[in-house]
Design an enzyme around this catalytic site. Structure first.
Site, short mmCIF file in Angstrom:
data_model
loop_
_atom_site.label_atom_id
_atom_site.label_comp_id
_atom_site.label_asym_id
_atom_site.label_seq_id
_atom_site.Cartn_x
_atom_site.Cartn_y
_atom_site.Cartn_z
N ASP A 80 38.40 -2.81 -48.65
CA ASP A 80 37.11 -2.13 -48.74
C ASP A 80 36.49 -1.83 -47.39
O ASP A 80 35.86 -0.80 -47.19
CB ASP A 80 36.13 -2.95 -49.58
CG ASP A 80 35.70 -4.23 -48.87
OD1 ASP A 80 36.58 -5.02 -48.48
OD2 ASP A 80 34.48 -4.44 -48.71
N ASP A 83 37.71 -6.37 -43.84
CA ASP A 83 38.41 -7.57 -44.27
C ASP A 83 39.69 -7.17 -45.01
O ASP A 83 40.10 -6.02 -45.00
CB ASP A 83 37.51 -8.42 -45.17
CG ASP A 83 36.88 -7.60 -46.29
OD1 ASP A 83 37.54 -6.67 -46.78
OD2 ASP A 83 35.73 -7.88 -46.67
N TYR A 232 29.66 -8.28 -53.42
CA TYR A 232 29.32 -7.07 -54.16
C TYR A 232 28.63 -7.44 -55.47
O TYR A 232 29.16 -7.25 -56.55
CB TYR A 232 30.57 -6.22 -54.41
CG TYR A 232 31.08 -5.56 -53.14
CD1 TYR A 232 30.45 -4.44 -52.62
CD2 TYR A 232 32.16 -6.10 -52.44
CE1 TYR A 232 30.89 -3.84 -51.46
CE2 TYR A 232 32.61 -5.51 -51.26
CZ TYR A 232 31.97 -4.38 -50.78
OH TYR A 232 32.40 -3.81 -49.61
N GLU A 477 30.78 -2.81 -38.76
CA GLU A 477 31.81 -2.83 -39.80
C GLU A 477 31.80 -1.50 -40.56
O GLU A 477 30.75 -1.03 -40.99
CB GLU A 477 31.59 -3.98 -40.78
CG GLU A 477 32.72 -4.12 -41.79
CD GLU A 477 32.61 -5.36 -42.66
OE1 GLU A 477 33.62 -5.77 -43.25
OE2 GLU A 477 31.49 -5.94 -42.74
#
Length: 630
Positions: A80, A83, A232, A477
């Site tokens: 995603d 990571d 999430y 990120e």
């Protein structure tokens, strides 16, 4: 990756453009280059066996045992963000938004030479989502564990963290996850309808099943997959995803059942009541409202016109609030950027800008304007505002920083991303341990050894400040759902608009034929597979079915037919394909071979199965490696 509720913000000044066309001549940025780079980012996020056409060469195969502990093949899909976890909810949203970008602006992507790459990005996601849905009422929603993953800093190719898989089922429901995945499958089915009808039908079958699963067994997915809550969490619940899934199924099928669902459940599920100021992987209301407004403007409201009018009011509430012309407007950065939260604010910028872009084109096609509390707003003003957000991302901001990695001269160099921050295993195959990665690479005050081209990072804070530091995950990120909505906007800004009716289904470009005066000798002759590919019981034939020129290179679409010549049923077929340099549809990859797709269990006597592939070379070598006749 945890989210909170916030608002979409206004921006000034507005830069008006004249008329429906917004062409490169009016643009200060190379939107075509930005489009190319933004699609390339998805190849860096790939998990599984990488194809021969992989352009991000510093990445390698990874996650090759995903699902094995659970007895299911979950190899593939996307990581995603920075990571090595595969989270189902944001991945499905990414696929939905990639598909929506193509469906609205596929013509422009074709003109830019990027449509094929965008379709590849969708298929990489849907191939995985099909695997993640092995039964009608079972859907795997996560592979890997965020807690153990975040304790390690490793390349995907070196992963030693947990690869446990987590699922929803009737006893452990997840209507938000299943509803979003239904939307992704339905949207993608429209993309593939022209290019691969059988694959499109397969996607639609999964969409039907997933929507029924979501609607019948209701519940929040993070109550079933609790390991996702920290990363999430489904704050908005599942009502918006039920409407979202229904909207996409109606768009894909024109089936009145789903239009009725939107009409009958608009009030109960919040579609007509919630005036939102954000749109993203969790909160889908503004997206649903925009789609339903399109249905209404296209004359598809029927007896539900009053209800759909309420959806449209809420869609316009969203647009006006972003412009700063509504009843409830909120903060913006001094430089004019939509600001919602400190962590990964750019996800809301790109998703809101996409909705404003498509809505401006819907309004233009309908001959209407946007009605805000402060007065009417023209479609060109709405589009101009979306453009200003994209320009901020690309460098028109107080720091003169591009927040797209690799675009411009001043962009983030220390991205919070495991794969890009550690030397490629192709350069140095030495194993990078869990904690060793932190000691050697995470704290390294130097540019990433691998350029994460096209990645949209989290972006600046509320005051336009930005610190390019690897440990500053809130700002450095990237994420797939940052990029997915941006593809459509960049294609629109680069190639403009020819004035077609955006309220009608946009026909995606056909494959460009070779010019008639080309020397026929330049076209490879379609020929049967090598002798080794056919047996006494099985015949394999290939032919060219289309050809076109793209960026000076000739591409061919090959159709390959496998026929069972025996008098028995053919099962457990394994096909080995070499010299394949492009995407393939109609078979499922399994290790280094291909097997029947999930919707085919066997091949009866005299029956055939077809698969297709595209590349710019002579036919691939197709051979049957094993099979059973029963």
């Amino acid at each position: 990756m945890e989210k909170s509720v916030g608002l979409c913000f206004s921006m000034a000044p507005l830069f008006l453009v004249l008329g429906f066309l917004l062409t490169p001549a009016l643009a200060g940025h190379d939107y075509g280059q930005a489009l190319t780079k933004s699609i390339l980012f998805f190849e860096a996020q790939r998990s599984g066996y990488l194809p021969g056409s992989q352009r991000v060469q510093w990445r390698g195969n990874s996650g090759l045992n995903d699902g094995k502990l659970n007895g299911v093949d979950l190899v593939g899909g996307y990581y995603d963000a920075g990571d090595n976890v595969k989270f189902g909810l944001p991945m499905a949203f990414t696929v939905t938004m990639l598909s929506w970008s193509i469906l609205e602006y596929g013509k422009q992507m074709g003109a830019s030479g990027e449509l094929g790459h965008a379709i590849d990005a969708v298929k990489w996601g849907t191939d995985y989502l099909i695997k993640a849905h092995p039964e009608p009422n079972v859907l795997y929603g996560e592979v890997g564990d965020g807690n153990t993953d975040h304790n390690c800093w490793q390349r995907p190719e070196d992963m030693t963290t947990s690869r446990a898989a987590y699922r929803i089922d009737p006893s452990h429901p997840g209507s938000d996850l299943a509803g979003e995945t239904a939307a992704a499958m339905a949207a993608a089915s429209i993309v593939f309808r022209r290019y691969n009808p059988s694959y499109s039908a397969e996607l639609l079958k999964h969409a039907y099943q997933l929507f029924d699963f979501a609607d019948k067994y209701r519940g929040k997915y993070d109550s079933s997959i609790t390991v996702a809550q920290k990363y999430y969490r489904s704050v908005s619940g599942y009502a918006d995803e039920l409407l979202w899934g229904a909207a996409w199924l109606y768009k894909a099928t024109n089936n009145g059942y789903y239009l009725n669902y939107l009409g009958k459940n608009g009030d109960a599920l919040g579609g007509t009541g919630w005036g939102m100021t954000e749109f993203g992987w969790d909160v889908k209301y503004a997206g649903v409202q925009t789609l339903v407004a399109k249905f209404l403007m296209a004359g598809k409201g029927g007896s539900y016109r009053p209800v759909f009018g309420k959806y449209q009011e809420k869609a316009e509430f969203f647009m006006c609030s972003c412009l700063g012309k509504g009843n409830r407007n909120a903060q913006k950065t001094p430089g004019g950027l939509i600001f919602r939260q400190r962590w990964n604010n750019m996800q809301f910028v790109t998703s809101a800008s996409f909705l404003m872009t498509v809505y401006s084109d819907y309004l233009t096609s309908a001959g209407k304007s946007l009605k805000c509390a402060s007065g009417n707003v023209s479609p060109t003003e709405l589009l101009s505002f979306a453009k200003s957000q994209v320009d901020y991302i690309l460098g028109d901001n107080p720091r003169a920083t591009s927040y797209m990695v690799g675009y411009g001269n001043n962009y983030p160099k220390q991205v919070h991303h495991r794969a890009s921050s550690i030397v490629s295993y192709k350069v140095d195959p030495s194993f990078v341990s869990c904690r060793g990665g932190y000691a050697t690479w995470f704290g390294r005050k130097a540019s990433d050894p691998n350029l994460l081209t096209g990645a949209i990072v989290g972006g600046p804070d509320a005051y336009d400040n930005f610190a390019d530091q690897r440990d500053n995950y809130e700002q450095t990120e990237p994420a797939t759902y940052n990029n997915a909505p941006l593809l459509g906007i960049l294609a629109r800004l680069h190639a403009g608009h020819s004035g077609y009716n955006q309220l009608l289904p946009v026909e995606l470009p056909s494959l460009k034929p070779i010019a008639a005066n080309l020397n026929p000798a330049a076209k490879p002759v379609a020929k049967p597979s090598p002798v080794s590919s056919s047996t006494k019981s099985i015949a394999v034939t290939q032919k060219v079915t289309a050809s076109w020129v793209q960026k000076g290179k000739i591409y061919y679409r090959y159709s390959t037919t496998i026929t069972n010549k025996s008098s028995k049923n053919l099962k457990n077929l394994k096909v080995y394909i070499s010299k394949l340099f492009g995407p393939l549809w109609g078979l499922t990859k399994s290790g280094d071979s291909y097997i029947f797709p999930s919707w085919v269990n066997s091949l009866g006597a005299g029956k055939s199965i077809e698969f297709v592939y595209i590349h710019s070379a002579s036919p691939a070598e197709v051979s049957v490696s094993s099979y059973d006749l029963v």
